[in-house]
Structures are given as structure tokens and as C-alpha cells.
Design an enzyme around this catalytic site. Structure first.
Site, mmCIF file in Angstrom:
data_model
loop_
_atom_site.group_PDB
_atom_site.id
_atom_site.type_symbol
_atom_site.label_atom_id
_atom_site.label_comp_id
_atom_site.label_asym_id
_atom_site.label_seq_id
_atom_site.Cartn_x
_atom_site.Cartn_y
_atom_site.Cartn_z
ATOM 1 N N CYS A 1 0.805 -1.218 0.000
ATOM 2 C CA CYS A 1 0.000 0.000 0.000
ATOM 3 C C CYS A 1 0.843 1.276 0.000
ATOM 4 O O CYS A 1 1.932 1.326 0.577
ATOM 5 C CB CYS A 1 -0.931 0.004 1.211
ATOM 6 N N LYS B 1 2.576 4.343 0.767
ATOM 7 C CA LYS B 1 3.936 4.853 0.945
ATOM 8 C C LYS B 1 4.955 3.755 1.168
ATOM 9 O O LYS B 1 6.156 4.016 1.222
ATOM 10 C CB LYS B 1 3.976 5.846 2.119
ATOM 11 N N CYS C 1 -6.483 -1.551 -2.552
ATOM 12 C CA CYS C 1 -7.797 -1.139 -3.051
ATOM 13 C C CYS C 1 -7.858 -1.211 -4.578
ATOM 14 O O CYS C 1 -6.882 -0.936 -5.266
ATOM 15 C CB CYS C 1 -8.138 0.254 -2.549
ATOM 16 N N SER D 1 -5.638 11.437 -2.645
ATOM 17 C CA SER D 1 -5.603 9.997 -2.852
ATOM 18 C C SER D 1 -5.645 9.698 -4.341
ATOM 19 O O SER D 1 -6.190 10.466 -5.137
ATOM 20 C CB SER D 1 -6.819 9.362 -2.165
#
Length: 551
Positions: A119, A121, A191, A467
Site C-alpha cells: 500500500c 507509501k 484497493c 488519494s
């Protein structure tokens, strides 16, 4: 071998004794020691089952004659950190991840490294560490989750945030909101849209630091485990061949990543991270270079949130290698670049051709230029970034009055409270790398605007960031940031702001003498910071420089 520092000679008898305590036998002592750096944790959907990926990697390492040693890094889930103080720590974690890996692999010298991110970073944090250590390295992510079921279509996490905006104006019922929160994220994995995690996993593959399939094979598919095992086997071969990140992360490789980024319409965060990684690799790229590449690279994919196609669909059509193969048809890819598995030419030759729907052909692109754009003007002298491919046509050019807020919370309250009107330009400042500190992602305000039906008439700009799930006329990374006296700090309510994405322009339509008068009166707000955030704010540079630490 580097691990001989631990295990060779009479002076290392105490070290071997400790290794014996781990169960390492005399045969293993003669084999390569391979680090497996895992970002597994129990409360992040992209990470919860990364132990399965790590076990497959370790099986592969043993198959190839190596000895695996696993350790873990921290990792922040931006979805769980969104819209509260926790988001201040997301970008900050990138440097901590890199530092912690440097510490572990310098204190315990092993021979090569397999990185297992998933995910946000964590991917760039691990890439920074790979550049610093320059050991034979390879990446294998946990893979994306499958798309979910929404009210009337497949959805990703971004739609859940938009449903909250719809609920605030009565477009979504409480029952519908409760129902879709059960179905939007149906599996583990990063995601499901082209958000930051998937963007970075795809670009890690494009730049050559991961095997084909790394960016797109869903977590739930057995092919992901086989890829992990193959990755474990391959790292032992990379060690034998003495192929290091410095051999792969060349200027031409960064060009490949940037072109793939533009063709896919990735998250705006990729610009922060590619800039930072290139700096660590000694191949500095800048916003001007990124935009020049963007203007010459067609966008041939539009994935959620910009469209209705998901990562799993891209995977079914050949994934990143098929995208690069299509770009190569007009000479946009440097095929002689070395990767962890041969050259780019070797990798794309057997990839399928573009299907025309998920991956458009070059003669029928979504747009003739890339999915990301860099805007300049008196509001952003050092640049700003927008996910152009996810902006509605009617918002490509827009003029409107500024509505200024000094934090995300203030802006979100005004948006959901019905105080933002059609035509407005929402300005959120003091959210930059120093001012936040931490340059928070602001998916909640942008999603609220879209969910409330204002996406075709309201712009938003910030010195913070967004995002990868954000869509709409959301312009981030405005530099210099407000906290250092950037022009965004001088905007007042009612000032006309002009957005012209095709012309790459972000302008404050206020006389220059008025701006100068405001600047003379401006003082930096006082921050009460402690701990890591205080240290971070002292050392971090501009978003235009990738928010890296000062040299």
C-alpha cells in the site's frame, strides 16, 4: 558474499553461535543469506495476508539454494488514516520505512533483498531503501483486491467516500450506505482502482524492479503465490548475476515509468514518489520533465476512479507489459533497459496486443496526452499536479471565486454543510509537507464534492495532496506551500482563480501589487509540534521536490 561479515572466520564464531540458535546448520551457513522485507500487519486489508506471499517467497529462495530471513516494516493504510490526524503520518512514514530497512540491513549484512509491499507509501519507502543499499533486490507486492458491489455498479473505495457525500444531501439513504459498506471491499489486497498503491506497484513493474504481473495479479489468485515463489527463486539468480538497483534504475528506466504512468492515468502521488526515488537513485527528474513526457504520451487506459474498469480487468488483458508493448509501437519505451528478468524487449515481446477496450490502441487513445498534468502560474510558481484523466470535460477550464480554508477539517465541514456553491474554487492550505505537516491526502473533501453533485462546477486546490482514488478538478502539491509563504497563503475569499488544464495554467487573477501588499503583511502561523512530526517538518522539502529530506 556480504553475509560473510556475519559468518566467515574464527572471529565470527560468536556470530555463528547466534545463527545456530536460529536453527541454521553448516550447509545453510555456506549459502546466500536473503532478506525478506515484509510489510504485513493485521489491520490493513492490503497487508493482513502478506504472510502467505512471504512464505511463497521463502519457498522460492530455498528452492534456488538460498536461506531466507524475514523482518517487518511499518505501514500506514491511507484509507484508515483518512480525514483525521493519522493522515499526517502517512507520507512521513515513507522516510521511516526507508530508514528502518537501512538500519536492519546494515546492522545485519545479508546478500540480497526481496521487498514485499502493498500500500501507498510502503512501495516508495522500500524503493528508497533499495537505492541506498544497492544490494541485488526484487519486489513482489501482495496484489490488488477485487472490485466491489455498489448501489448500481461495481465500485472501489472511492465510491464509498462519494456515497458519504451523497448521503449528506439525501442522494443516498442510510440503508443504502449500510448495505454498500459491506460489499465495496470484498477481498483483501490493495484497493481495487488505480489508486496510489496499485499505481506504485504497476510502476515498480514498469521500471523493471519486479516481475511481470506484479502490479495487476489480484491477491486472491493462485497466480500471485506462484509469482511470489518465482520472485524468491529469481533473487538468488540476481545475486549470482550481480544485478543491482543501480543497474536497473537508470534515466531511461525512469522515462519508461513516467510514460507508463501517463498512459495509465495513475495517482498524482506517483509524481511525488518517482521524484523522490529518482533523487535517491542519482537520476533526478523534475516536474517540467514529467509534464513534457506527459504531453507526448497518450492516455490509453482509464481505470477506476476515472472510469469503470478495474485493475483485475487490466490484468486479464495482459497488464502492464501489454500497456508498454502498445506504447512501444510508436517508440515511447526504451526496450533496451535491464530489468530483474531480462530486458524490457524480452518482457514485452510475448505480451498480448491492446484489446481496444481496457487498453486502447495508440490510434484511438482516451487523449493524446497523458493522464497527469503539471500546472504553473502565479499561484504555483514551482508547479502543481492534477489527475487530468479523471477531470470532467466541463472542468478542464474554469474560473471562480476562492473559498479559503486553513485545514482539511474546515473545508470538509463547509462542503458537507452546504456552504460551497456551484462555480466556487475551494482552497485548502497549510496542509503541505511542512505546514500539515505531512501533506495529508484529502479524499474526503473531493469525494464529498463529487457525491453531492458538484463535480462539474466546483474546483479544489491545495498544497496538500490527494488519494489516487480522487477524481474531479482537484489540484494538489501547489508549491511553494502556504507554510513557507507561497502564493496560496495570500489568496482571500472572493478572489478569482483561473484553472486551465490544457494550457497548464493555475492563476490568481489579482493585481500583482495587491499580492505584494498581502505578502508584506503575512506571517507564518505558529505550530505546536512534538515528536516525529516536529523533526519531519524541520527537514522535509517542497512537494515539487518529492517531499524528500534536505541533503
Amino acid at each position: 558474499m556480504r553475509s560473510d561479515l556475519l559468518k566467515e572466520g574464527p572471529s565470527r564464531a560468536p556470530h555463528r553461535s547466534l545463527l545456530n540458535a536460529l536453527g541454521i546448520d553448516d550447509t545453510e551457513m555456506k549459502r546466500p543469506f536473503i532478506a525478506v522485507v515484509n510489510s504485513k500487519s493485521d489491520y490493513i486489508p492490503g497487508h493482513q495476508q502478506l504472510d502467505q506471499i512471504a512464505n511463497a517467497v521463502k519457498d522460492g529462495i530455498r528452492n534456488a539454494g538460498g536461506v531466507p530471513f524475514e523482518f517487518n516494516t511499518i505501514g500506514v493504510c491511507d484509507g484508515l488514516a483518512m480525514n483525521h490526524k493519522g493522515m499526517k503520518y502517512s507520507l512521513c512514514s515513507r522516510e521511516l520505512i526507508a530508514d528502518s530497512i537501512e538500519v536492519m540491513l546494515t546492522a545485519h549484512p545479508l546478500d540480497a533483498v526481496v521487498f514485499i509491499p502493498n500500500c501507498d507509501k510502503i512501495v516508495p519507502g522500500m524503493m528508497l531503501a533499495a537505492c541506498r543499499l544497492n544490494l541485488p533486490s526484487i519486489f513482489v507486492s501482495g496484489g490488488p483486491m477485487l472490485s466491489g458491489k455498489g448501489i448500481d455498479a461495481r465500485v472501489g473505495l472511492n465510491e464509498m467516500f462519494e456515497y458519504v457525500g451523497g448521503y449528506s444531501v439525501g442522494k443516498v439513504t442510510a440503508e443504502q450506505l449500510a448495505e454498500v459498506e459491506q460489499t465495496a471491499c470484498p477481498t483483501c489486497g490493495s484497493c481495487s482502482g488505480m489508486y496510489t498503491a496499485n499505481s506504485m506497484n504497476c510502476l515498480t513493474e514498469a521500471i523493471g524492479m519486479a516481475l511481470p504481473g506484479n502490479g495487476t495479479i489480484p491477491f486472491v489468485m493462485s497466480a500471485r503465490r506462484r509469482l511470489a515463489k518465482k520472485t524468491g527463486e529469481r533473487i538468488v539468480e540476481l545475486l549470482k548475476e550481480d544485478i543491482k538497483p543501480s543497474d536497473i534504475l537508470t534515466q531511461k528506466a525512469f522515462e519508461n515509468a513516467m510514460r507508463t504512468d501517463m498512459a495509465l492515468g495513475c495517482s498524482t502521488n506517483t509524481i511525488l514518489h518517482l521524484t523522490a526515488i529518482s533523487h535517491a537513485a542519482g537520476n533526478d527528474i523534475n516536474l517540467k520533465m514529467l509534464d513534457q513526457i506527459g504531453q507526448k504520451t497518450p492516455q490509453i487506459c482509464k481505470l477506476n476512479p476515472a472510469g469503470t474498469i478495474f485493475i483485475e480487468d487490466l490484468n486479464a488483458m495482459g497488464g502492464i507489459q501489454a500497456v508498454m508493448k502498445e506504447l512501444d509501437k510508436c517508440g515511447l519505451i526504451n526496450t533496451d533497459c535491464l530489468t530483474v528478468s531480462g530486458t524490457v524487449k524480452d518482457r514485452i515481446k510475448n505480451a498480448p496486443d491492446a484489446d481496444g477496450t481496457v487498453i486502447h490502441t495508440l490510434d484511438n487513445p482516451y487523449s493524446k496526452d497523458g493522464g497527469l498534468a503539471v500546472l504553473w502560474g502565479n499561484l504555483a510558481p514551482d508547479g502543481s499536479v492534477v489527475k487530468k484523466g479523471a477531470v470532467l470535460p466541463e472542468m478542464m477550464q474554469h474560473k471562480g471565486p476562492a473559498r479559503c480554508f486553513n485545514s482539511e477539517e474546515e473545508a470538509y465541514s463547509a462542503i458537507t454543510g452546504g456552504k460551497i456553491k456551484e462555480g466556487d474554487v475551494v482552497v485548502i492550505r497549510y496542509e503541505g509537507p511542512k505546514g500539515g505537516p505531512g501533506m495529508r491526502e484529502m479524499l474526503s473533501p473531493t469525494s464529498a464534492i463529487m457525491g453531492m453533485g458538484l463535480g462539474s462546477s466546483v474546483g479544489l486546490l491545495t498544497d496538500g495532496r490527494f488519494s489516487g482514488a480522487t477524481r474531479g478538478a482537484a489540484i494538489g502539491h501547489v508549491s511553494p506551500e502556504a507554510a513557507v509563504g507561497g502564493p496560496i497563503a495570500l489568496v482571500e475569499d472572493g478572489d478569482e482563480i483561473e484553472i486551465d488544464i490544457p494550457a497548464r495554467k493555475l492563476q490568481l487573477n489579482v493585481p500583482e501589487e495587491v499580492i505584494e501588499q498581502r505578502k508584506a503583511k503575512w506571517t507564518a502561523p505558529k505550530q505546536e509540534l512534538t515528536g516525529y512530526l516536529k523533526r519531519y517538518a524541520q527537514h522535509v522539502t517542497s512537494g515539487a521536490q518529492g517531499a524528500v529530506f534536505e541533503d
